[in-house]
Enzyme design. Sequence first.
Site, PDB file in Angstrom:
ATOM      1  N   HIS A 159       5.006 -11.251  -1.413  1.00  0.00           N
ATOM      2  CA  HIS A 159       3.877 -10.692  -0.283  1.00  0.00           C
ATOM      3  C   HIS A 159       3.715 -12.422   0.940  1.00  0.00           C
ATOM      4  O   HIS A 159       2.915 -12.468   1.454  1.00  0.00           O
ATOM      5  CB  HIS A 159       2.803 -10.443  -0.467  1.00  0.00           C
ATOM      6  N   GLU A 217       9.025   3.301   4.686  1.00  0.00           N
ATOM      7  CA  GLU A 217       9.410   2.423   5.497  1.00  0.00           C
ATOM      8  C   GLU A 217      11.106   2.731   6.526  1.00  0.00           C
ATOM      9  O   GLU A 217      10.759   2.834   7.694  1.00  0.00           O
ATOM     10  CB  GLU A 217       9.798   0.966   4.970  1.00  0.00           C
TER      11      GLU A 217
END
Lengths: 321, 339
Positions: free
Chosen positions: A125, A58
């Site tokens: 999530h 990321e």
Amino acid sequence: MSVTYLDAIRAAQEKALQNDPSVFIYGQDVGKFGGAFKATKNLAEKFPGRVIDSPISEDAMVGLAVGAAMEGMRPVVEMQFADFSTVGLNQMLNHAATTYWRTGKPCPMVLRLPSGGTPGSGPFHSQSMEAIYAHYPGLVVMTPATVEDAYSMLLEAIAMPDPVVFCEHKLLYYHLKAKSLPAEAVPAFKAHVARPGRDVTCVAYSAMVHEALAAAEELAGEGYEAEVVDLRTVKPLDTDTILASVARTGRLLAVGESWPWGGVSAEVVSRVASEGFELLDAPPRRLNAKDTPIPYHPNLWSAHRPTAVRIAEALREVLRY
Amino acid sequence: MMDREVGKASSQAEQDPMERMSRAMLRARVLEDKLASLYRAGRIVGGVYLGRGQEGLSAAGGVALRKGDVLAPLIRDMAGRLGFGEPLVDAVRAYLGSKLGPMKGRDGNIHRGDLSRGILPMISHLGAMVSATAGVLLAKRMKKEKGFVGLTSAGDGATSTGSFHEGLNVAAVEKLPLVVVVADNGYAYSTPNDRQFACTDLLDRAKGYGVEGHGVDGTDPEACWEVVGRAVQRAREGAGPQLVVGRLLRLCGHGEHDDGLYIDKKMKSSDRGRDCMEVLRDQMKARGLGQNWDRWEKEAQEEVEGAVKKVAEEPLPDPFEEDWRATAMVGAAEAVQKG
């Protein structure tokens, strides 16, 4: 024929790729696989070499986009989940966000964040990251609540000269539908009165707009007219539209799906209290998720986040004051 | 498009690279000595970080690059910047906070850059420039540019960051023409190598990334030119990322606030502690260019004195004239200013 919120995001990316050769998409599994949520389905085939699979990196994903944007491209980075963007936070907050200020040169890029809670998604999530990004100067933070906005605001985000954090809500991906894609767009920095009302203002954004609308419907049965303001973009914040609504109703509830310490709802209440104190007939209130990590089990999750029922309760309290 | 300094671009290519190395290194050393004295005199706000002892490795990268390439320097890269074509006066402006400098007083010292010249302004977070440089290269490839190279620097400490790893890994996956030059000076601030990593040689990591590796004695400017020049050439030819590890010592503290007393005395007196400027001067003398060396040094002194004098008279940033806007949007400026 109907178009989902997710279809709109895919269609906006397709249109941007079609119209502007400097646009490319970068992210994990976005290529042939079409993305974890299929937001880039078939785009790799249609635009060879411009929908690129990244490693699970990321920091490098965002860093690479910053470099590409400095070189004149318009990268759209898909984070697989908003939660994982914490790993790329340094490149976004310290690199992308500071580039224009430091160099006078734009850094046009979009960071797409599949955000917010869904049943069973749990602590890693489900997060809503808008407050962290909005805190840093140099970034635009969008939180579309409708199919139309998902489409037109993403197109506007990609065309902007600045780094944009685009918070798309996963709960809306499949269930939220419109008849067709919009032909005209409301400018992204303008808040929208999603439901007019004269008794109380409920400011919300992203998926909470729909909970607020359901709460307003419930209150309508009790004779109260709640006005729902959809912020659409949280940075910059359209304070004028919020204050105009509070001027009509005299009462405010600000709702956010994210945690209660600071954040967008706190900013809204703070601005109304300091800039619109005389407009208020009751103390402005906030409603947020509980101050714990986001629970996995639906029984806990639905009690953790603001829902139509909890919003209606909070609105009644503001009305009763 | 990048506009290299002072119209020397055409003659530069024909110049002997060791002459260009010499000039870049001399200008860097003379300028940094001046900056150190300005710092001690209280004329520089904020930190001063010098590349003393690392000029050879740094200059080799700057000199090996050419117009259309990209350089992402780190804190000890004055020589590389000057070798690549950064105007010396811009370095002085960044340190003295001149409004006419590339960062206009919004950022300073080593954090300067000039995107129009292909020089990325570093952020302080180590390793972050590796993926950003890779991004510039990916963009150039997508724009169908040919024959370009990107070069970024790191210290031994920066190799411990996740960002460094992610950046080099992604550059390797994309087979980008990226050269990463690691100046292994034995210490990250005060932390010695054995508290930084457990491998015996950072060069071994090249294999793990699937990139070509090159080791060099960073105190030997001729060797630096040869090795870094070759790495840049390999990247230019399409051989993918190149990892260069130069062993050397910094002959100063981490910054001018630091006396560097933690640096091992034995290491200092070993070959690793040689001053690359003296090594290069001897190398140039051996080539019969000793007189040129003295002339270049004198020219560097004049240039530095002139630049400092000029910048001292330039306007400083003014908070009342400052735009105070962190986003580029036109038309939405008012909304953005309100935040």
